[in-house]
Scaffold this motif. Structure first.
Motif, short mmCIF file in Angstrom:
data_model
loop_
_atom_site.label_atom_id
_atom_site.label_comp_id
_atom_site.label_asym_id
_atom_site.label_seq_id
_atom_site.Cartn_x
_atom_site.Cartn_y
_atom_site.Cartn_z
N THR A 4 41.06 34.09 26.87
CA THR A 4 41.70 35.39 27.01
C THR A 4 40.68 36.48 27.31
OG1 THR A 4 43.44 34.70 25.47
CG2 THR A 4 43.25 37.04 25.90
N PHE A 5 39.52 36.39 26.68
CA PHE A 5 38.47 37.36 26.96
C PHE A 5 38.04 37.29 28.43
CE2 PHE A 5 33.95 38.45 27.29
CZ PHE A 5 34.00 39.76 26.86
N TYR A 6 37.85 36.07 28.93
CA TYR A 6 37.46 35.93 30.34
C TYR A 6 38.57 36.41 31.27
CZ TYR A 6 33.16 33.54 29.13
OH TYR A 6 31.92 33.26 28.63
N TYR A 7 39.83 36.16 30.93
CA TYR A 7 40.94 36.66 31.74
C TYR A 7 40.92 38.19 31.77
CZ TYR A 7 42.97 31.95 31.41
OH TYR A 7 43.19 30.61 31.47
N MET A 8 40.63 38.81 30.62
CA MET A 8 40.53 40.27 30.58
C MET A 8 39.42 40.76 31.49
SD MET A 8 41.19 41.15 26.52
CE MET A 8 39.58 41.81 26.42
N MET A 9 38.27 40.10 31.46
CA MET A 9 37.15 40.51 32.30
C MET A 9 37.49 40.33 33.78
SD MET A 9 34.79 41.71 30.39
CE MET A 9 36.10 42.38 29.41
N ILE A 10 38.19 39.26 34.11
CA ILE A 10 38.59 39.03 35.50
C ILE A 10 39.54 40.12 35.97
CG2 ILE A 10 39.92 37.47 37.00
CD1 ILE A 10 38.69 35.14 35.34
N VAL A 11 40.54 40.46 35.15
CA VAL A 11 41.50 41.51 35.52
C VAL A 11 40.78 42.85 35.66
CG1 VAL A 11 43.48 42.84 34.69
CG2 VAL A 11 43.52 40.35 34.57
N LEU A 12 39.88 43.17 34.73
CA LEU A 12 39.11 44.42 34.84
C LEU A 12 38.27 44.45 36.12
CD1 LEU A 12 37.87 45.17 31.22
CD2 LEU A 12 39.21 46.67 32.68
N SER A 13 37.66 43.32 36.45
CA SER A 13 36.84 43.25 37.66
C SER A 13 37.68 43.43 38.92
CB SER A 13 36.10 41.91 37.73
OG SER A 13 35.26 41.78 36.62
N ILE A 14 38.81 42.75 38.97
CA ILE A 14 39.68 42.85 40.14
C ILE A 14 40.21 44.27 40.29
CG2 ILE A 14 41.91 42.11 41.10
CD1 ILE A 14 41.28 39.31 40.00
N LEU A 15 40.63 44.87 39.17
CA LEU A 15 41.12 46.24 39.23
C LEU A 15 40.02 47.20 39.69
CD1 LEU A 15 43.40 46.68 36.09
CD2 LEU A 15 44.03 47.10 38.45
N SER A 16 38.82 47.01 39.17
CA SER A 16 37.71 47.90 39.56
C SER A 16 37.40 47.77 41.04
CB SER A 16 36.47 47.57 38.73
OG SER A 16 36.71 47.80 37.37
N VAL A 17 37.31 46.54 41.52
CA VAL A 17 36.98 46.31 42.93
C VAL A 17 38.08 46.87 43.84
CG1 VAL A 17 36.70 44.51 44.68
CG2 VAL A 17 35.46 44.36 42.53
N THR A 18 39.35 46.66 43.48
CA THR A 18 40.42 47.17 44.34
C THR A 18 40.47 48.70 44.34
OG1 THR A 18 42.02 46.87 42.54
CG2 THR A 18 41.89 45.12 44.18
N HIS A 19 40.21 49.30 43.19
CA HIS A 19 40.21 50.77 43.17
C HIS A 19 39.02 51.33 43.94
CE1 HIS A 19 43.56 52.22 40.69
NE2 HIS A 19 43.56 50.99 40.23
N ILE A 20 37.87 50.67 43.85
CA ILE A 20 36.72 51.12 44.63
C ILE A 20 37.00 50.94 46.13
CG2 ILE A 20 34.31 50.59 45.20
CD1 ILE A 20 33.94 49.98 42.18
N ALA A 21 37.60 49.81 46.49
CA ALA A 21 37.94 49.57 47.90
C ALA A 21 38.95 50.60 48.41
CB ALA A 21 38.49 48.16 48.07
N MET A 22 39.93 50.91 47.58
CA MET A 22 40.92 51.93 47.99
C MET A 22 40.27 53.30 48.11
SD MET A 22 43.91 50.84 48.64
CE MET A 22 43.52 49.22 49.22
N THR A 23 39.36 53.63 47.20
CA THR A 23 38.66 54.91 47.27
C THR A 23 37.84 55.00 48.55
OG1 THR A 23 38.57 55.05 44.86
CG2 THR A 23 37.03 56.42 46.09
N MET A 24 37.15 53.92 48.88
CA MET A 24 36.35 53.90 50.11
C MET A 24 37.26 54.01 51.34
SD MET A 24 33.45 53.85 48.83
CE MET A 24 32.25 53.50 50.06
#
Length: 135
Positions: A30-50
């Motif tokens: 569950t901890f790794y799933y949380m980290m994966i979701v946080l990473s995906i959200l961060s990358v998509t928000h950075i990509a959308m910002t760019m």
């Protein structure tokens, strides 16, 4: 009669804890799933910002906005659910481990509240991005 039987069976179920090895495995996953979701959200928000900053959005505002809304809602609700699951797994800790310093400190981590905070931050970021697109 029925109430006492129900109460006794409920108390027996309530006292039963998960197998420590199974709990540990689920907690790590569950901890790794949380980290994966946080990473995906961060990358998509950075990509959308760019995309918003450097891209030409003329006529494509709705596509970008739809992507932002979908990713943010799915990711935020998923993050809230994962952190709730993680908190429930922490509460399943057996007494032997819970009495140690590690167990006490680990059970006191407000993981479910942190999930709400992270989800709120991503939602605020999405609102800022949408305001920038349509502003």
């Amino acid at each position: 009669f029925f109430y006492s039987e129900f109460k006794n069976s409920f108390l027996k179920i309530k006292e039963k804890l998960m197998d420590p090895n199974q709990r540990q495995t689920l907690q790590i996953n569950t901890f790794y799933y949380m980290m994966i979701v946080l990473s995906i959200l961060s990358v998509t928000h950075i990509a959308m910002t760019m995309t918003i900053i450097f891209g030409d959005l003329a006529g494509k505002e709705l596509v970008v906005a739809g992507t932002i809304v979908a990713i943010t809602l799915i990711g935020s609700f998923g993050l809230i659910r994962l952190t709730k699951n993680f908190k429930l797994l922490l509460l399943e800790m057996d007494d032997k481990l819970a009495k140690t310093n590690f167990g006490k400190e680990t059970k006191d981590i407000p993981v479910d509240r942190l999930g709400l905070v992270f989800a709120a931050l991503f939602l605020i970021n999405a609102v800022i991005q949408l305001t920038n697109i349509y502003g």
